[in-house]
Design a protein around this motif. Structure first.
Motif, PDB file in Angstrom:
ATOM      1  N   PRO A  24       0.789  -1.234   0.000  1.00 18.55           N
ATOM      2  CA  PRO A  24       0.000   0.000   0.000  1.00 18.55           C
ATOM      3  C   PRO A  24       0.825   1.291   0.000  1.00 18.55           C
ATOM      4  CG  PRO A  24      -0.437  -1.328   1.986  1.00 18.55           C
ATOM      5  CD  PRO A  24       0.513  -2.102   1.128  1.00 18.55           C
ATOM      6  N   SER A  25       2.092   1.221   0.359  1.00 13.32           N
ATOM      7  CA  SER A  25       2.913   2.437   0.392  1.00 13.32           C
ATOM      8  C   SER A  25       3.089   3.071  -0.987  1.00 13.32           C
ATOM      9  CB  SER A  25       4.287   2.135   1.001  1.00 13.32           C
ATOM     10  OG  SER A  25       4.995   1.203   0.204  1.00 13.32           O
ATOM     11  N   TRP A  26       2.851   2.315  -2.043  1.00 16.03           N
ATOM     12  CA  TRP A  26       2.968   2.869  -3.388  1.00 16.03           C
ATOM     13  C   TRP A  26       1.882   3.903  -3.670  1.00 16.03           C
ATOM     14  CZ3 TRP A  26       7.207   2.277  -6.153  1.00 16.03           C
ATOM     15  CH2 TRP A  26       8.003   1.155  -5.943  1.00 16.03           C
ATOM     16  N   GLY A  27       0.706   3.738  -3.058  1.00 14.33           N
ATOM     17  CA  GLY A  27      -0.389   4.682  -3.271  1.00 14.33           C
ATOM     18  C   GLY A  27      -1.265   4.317  -4.452  1.00 14.33           C
ATOM     19  N   GLU A  28      -1.923   5.340  -4.985  1.00 16.85           N
ATOM     20  CA  GLU A  28      -2.896   5.165  -6.065  1.00 16.85           C
ATOM     21  C   GLU A  28      -2.221   4.709  -7.358  1.00 16.85           C
ATOM     22  OE1 GLU A  28      -4.824   8.130  -9.319  1.00 16.85           O
ATOM     23  OE2 GLU A  28      -4.464   8.965  -7.337  1.00 16.85           O
ATOM     24  N   ARG A  29      -2.748   3.663  -7.950  1.00 16.94           N
ATOM     25  CA  ARG A  29      -2.225   3.172  -9.222  1.00 16.94           C
ATOM     26  C   ARG A  29      -3.283   3.289 -10.303  1.00 16.94           C
ATOM     27  NH1 ARG A  29      -2.086  -3.464  -9.636  1.00 16.94           N
ATOM     28  NH2 ARG A  29      -2.682  -3.101 -11.780  1.00 16.94           N
ATOM     29  N   ASN A  30      -2.843   3.199 -11.542  1.00 18.46           N
ATOM     30  CA  ASN A  30      -3.778   3.151 -12.665  1.00 18.46           C
ATOM     31  C   ASN A  30      -3.855   1.709 -13.154  1.00 18.46           C
ATOM     32  OD1 ASN A  30      -1.163   3.093 -13.958  1.00 18.46           O
ATOM     33  ND2 ASN A  30      -2.192   3.624 -15.858  1.00 18.46           N
ATOM     34  N   ASN A  31      -4.636   1.501 -14.180  1.00 22.91           N
ATOM     35  CA  ASN A  31      -4.670   0.222 -14.888  1.00 22.91           C
ATOM     36  C   ASN A  31      -4.858  -0.975 -13.950  1.00 22.91           C
ATOM     37  OD1 ASN A  31      -4.734  -0.677 -17.464  1.00 22.91           O
ATOM     38  ND2 ASN A  31      -2.577  -0.311 -17.889  1.00 22.91           N
ATOM     39  N   PRO A  32      -5.956  -1.023 -13.200  1.00 21.61           N
ATOM     40  CA  PRO A  32      -6.146  -2.103 -12.223  1.00 21.61           C
ATOM     41  C   PRO A  32      -6.244  -3.491 -12.846  1.00 21.61           C
ATOM     42  CG  PRO A  32      -8.161  -0.816 -12.467  1.00 21.61           C
ATOM     43  CD  PRO A  32      -7.087  -0.099 -13.240  1.00 21.61           C
ATOM     44  N   HIS A  33      -6.428  -3.565 -14.141  1.00 24.73           N
ATOM     45  CA  HIS A  33      -6.544  -4.868 -14.809  1.00 24.73           C
ATOM     46  C   HIS A  33      -5.271  -5.265 -15.559  1.00 24.73           C
ATOM     47  CE1 HIS A  33     -10.690  -4.767 -13.645  1.00 24.73           C
ATOM     48  NE2 HIS A  33     -10.835  -3.604 -14.245  1.00 24.73           N
ATOM     49  N   ALA A  62      18.051  -1.939   2.144  1.00 24.46           N
ATOM     50  CA  ALA A  62      17.635  -2.685   3.334  1.00 24.46           C
ATOM     51  C   ALA A  62      16.129  -2.667   3.566  1.00 24.46           C
ATOM     52  CB  ALA A  62      18.355  -2.134   4.569  1.00 24.46           C
ATOM     53  N   MET A  63      15.463  -1.573   3.284  1.00 20.70           N
ATOM     54  CA  MET A  63      14.030  -1.450   3.577  1.00 20.70           C
ATOM     55  C   MET A  63      13.131  -1.763   2.379  1.00 20.70           C
ATOM     56  SD  MET A  63      14.290  -0.839   6.715  1.00 20.70           S
ATOM     57  CE  MET A  63      12.588  -0.571   7.125  1.00 20.70           C
ATOM     58  N   SER A  64      13.686  -2.181   1.280  1.00 22.75           N
ATOM     59  CA  SER A  64      12.892  -2.424   0.077  1.00 22.75           C
ATOM     60  C   SER A  64      12.101  -3.720   0.170  1.00 22.75           C
ATOM     61  CB  SER A  64      13.800  -2.486  -1.151  1.00 22.75           C
ATOM     62  OG  SER A  64      13.055  -2.852  -2.292  1.00 22.75           O
ATOM     63  N   HIS A  65      10.859  -3.653  -0.267  1.00 26.40           N
ATOM     64  CA  HIS A  65      10.027  -4.853  -0.349  1.00 26.40           C
ATOM     65  C   HIS A  65      10.506  -5.765  -1.479  1.00 26.40           C
ATOM     66  CE1 HIS A  65       7.287  -3.177   2.574  1.00 26.40           C
ATOM     67  NE2 HIS A  65       7.294  -2.044   1.882  1.00 26.40           N
ATOM     68  N   TYR A  66      11.324  -5.243  -2.378  1.00 28.99           N
ATOM     69  CA  TYR A  66      11.890  -6.014  -3.490  1.00 28.99           C
ATOM     70  C   TYR A  66      13.200  -6.720  -3.118  1.00 28.99           C
ATOM     71  CZ  TYR A  66       8.833  -4.288  -7.269  1.00 28.99           C
ATOM     72  OH  TYR A  66       7.780  -4.034  -8.098  1.00 28.99           O
ATOM     73  N   ARG A  67      13.640  -6.561  -1.883  1.00 32.15           N
ATOM     74  CA  ARG A  67      14.903  -7.183  -1.471  1.00 32.15           C
ATOM     75  C   ARG A  67      14.727  -8.691  -1.343  1.00 32.15           C
ATOM     76  NH1 ARG A  67      16.870  -8.047   3.552  1.00 32.15           N
ATOM     77  NH2 ARG A  67      15.283  -6.730   4.489  1.00 32.15           N
ATOM     78  N   PRO A  68      15.691  -9.477  -1.860  1.00 32.99           N
ATOM     79  CA  PRO A  68      15.627 -10.931  -1.700  1.00 32.99           C
ATOM     80  C   PRO A  68      15.450 -11.294  -0.223  1.00 32.99           C
ATOM     81  CG  PRO A  68      17.354 -10.364  -3.247  1.00 32.99           C
ATOM     82  CD  PRO A  68      16.872  -9.061  -2.646  1.00 32.99           C
ATOM     83  N   GLY A  69      14.601 -12.275   0.019  1.00 28.56           N
ATOM     84  CA  GLY A  69      14.294 -12.704   1.378  1.00 28.56           C
ATOM     85  C   GLY A  69      13.016 -12.090   1.923  1.00 28.56           C
ATOM     86  N   GLY A 144      -0.799  -3.448 -20.209  1.00 26.71           N
ATOM     87  CA  GLY A 144      -0.076  -4.474 -19.473  1.00 26.71           C
ATOM     88  C   GLY A 144       0.969  -3.863 -18.551  1.00 26.71           C
ATOM     89  N   CYS A 145       0.845  -2.562 -18.304  1.00 27.21           N
ATOM     90  CA  CYS A 145       1.752  -1.827 -17.424  1.00 27.21           C
ATOM     91  C   CYS A 145       0.915  -0.944 -16.504  1.00 27.21           C
ATOM     92  CB  CYS A 145       2.672  -0.912 -18.226  1.00 27.21           C
ATOM     93  SG  CYS A 145       3.708  -1.740 -19.419  1.00 27.21           S
ATOM     94  N   PHE A 146       1.511  -0.537 -15.410  1.00 26.68           N
ATOM     95  CA  PHE A 146       0.851   0.451 -14.561  1.00 26.68           C
ATOM     96  C   PHE A 146       1.878   1.225 -13.762  1.00 26.68           C
ATOM     97  CE2 PHE A 146       0.788  -3.456 -12.023  1.00 26.68           C
ATOM     98  CZ  PHE A 146       1.176  -3.048 -10.750  1.00 26.68           C
ATOM     99  N   THR A 147       1.398   2.323 -13.185  1.00 26.52           N
ATOM    100  CA  THR A 147       2.251   3.183 -12.376  1.00 26.52           C
ATOM    101  C   THR A 147       1.435   3.806 -11.259  1.00 26.52           C
ATOM    102  OG1 THR A 147       3.980   4.864 -12.465  1.00 26.52           O
ATOM    103  CG2 THR A 147       2.000   5.275 -13.789  1.00 26.52           C
ATOM    104  N   PHE A 148       1.997   4.824 -10.636  1.00 19.41           N
ATOM    105  CA  PHE A 148       1.398   5.436  -9.460  1.00 19.41           C
ATOM    106  C   PHE A 148       1.395   6.949  -9.600  1.00 19.41           C
ATOM    107  CE2 PHE A 148       3.240   1.398  -8.445  1.00 19.41           C
ATOM    108  CZ  PHE A 148       2.218   0.771  -7.750  1.00 19.41           C
ATOM    109  N   ALA A 149       0.522   7.599  -8.830  1.00 22.09           N
ATOM    110  CA  ALA A 149       0.459   9.057  -8.819  1.00 22.09           C
ATOM    111  C   ALA A 149       1.794   9.618  -8.336  1.00 22.09           C
ATOM    112  CB  ALA A 149      -0.674   9.515  -7.907  1.00 22.09           C
ATOM    113  N   ARG A 150       2.138  10.813  -8.855  1.00 21.88           N
ATOM    114  CA  ARG A 150       3.407  11.461  -8.468  1.00 21.88           C
ATOM    115  C   ARG A 150       3.210  12.978  -8.422  1.00 21.88           C
ATOM    116  NH1 ARG A 150       8.379   8.851  -8.564  1.00 21.88           N
ATOM    117  NH2 ARG A 150       9.270  10.873  -9.005  1.00 21.88           N
TER     118      ARG A 150
END
Length: 189
Positions: A24-33, A62-69, A144-150
């Motif tokens: 949820p930290s990413w916030g509002e996204r587009n393209n929900p499908h 260290a704090m990334s949700h994309y970090r291995p583990g 087939g892509c999406f992003t977030f508000a900025r």
């Protein structure tokens, strides 16, 4: 006028479709499908035996949700790689930087890429720009892509859809051809 479509057997290159993108930290996204569209593309490519390659972000932060583990490092269930589909790990926003991706694609005789994934204006855009600059015939799947508000440089909040649309506009006909899932699959409609 319809854009040209990629040739049969193009590589479907899926970027960073990992569970971390749902935090949820990413916030509002587009393209929900978008994930549904990617699933359609995957089924189509796999049914024809065409190459599917996955890019996985292996963050070193260290704090990334994309970090291995971390749980977010795992691929989304709807587009988990299957046996025989290459997984290329990256640590920057560009799938070509320090990954061997270009060499692997060329060694396998691949010249055409169909790209989908996240984030449109980050890893997708960086990778598509590089692919175009390296002379790959590149197609970007808009839905087939999406992003977030900025917040833009002037301090104005831009919706996720505005950010997405501007990124597609920056890329189309300069680095790639922007297409839709339906356009790619229209032979079956």
């Amino acid at each position: 006028m319809r854009p040209p479509l990629p040739s049969a057997g193009a590589v479907l290159l899926l970027i960073d479709l990992q569970q971390a993108i749902d935090h949820p930290s990413w916030g509002e996204r587009n393209n929900p499908h978008a994930e549904t569209q990617v699933s359609r593309l995957l089924a189509y490519w796999r049914s024809r035996g065409w190459p599917v390659w996955h890019i996985r972000h292996d963050s070193t932060e260290a704090m990334s949700h994309y970090r291995p583990g971390q749980p977010g490092h795992e691929f989304k269930a709807s587009n988990t790689p299957i046996a025989g589909e290459p997984v290329i790990a990256k640590q920057t926003n560009n799938a070509f930087i320090r990954t061997g991706l270009e060499d692997r694609l060329r060694a396998a005789g691949h010249h055409t890429l169909v790209v989908a994934g996240v984030i449109t204006n980050n890893s997708v855009e960086a990778t598509v720009r590089m692919a175009g600059n390296l002379s790959f015939d590149t197609y970007l799947v808009a839905d087939g892509c999406f992003t977030f508000a900025r917040i833009d440089w002037n301090g104005t909040r831009r919706s996720a859809e505005e950010v997405h649309a501007m990124s597609l506009a920056n890329l189309h006909l300069e680095y790639c051809t922007v297409v839709t899932t339906d356009a790619l699959l229209r032979e079956d409609s």
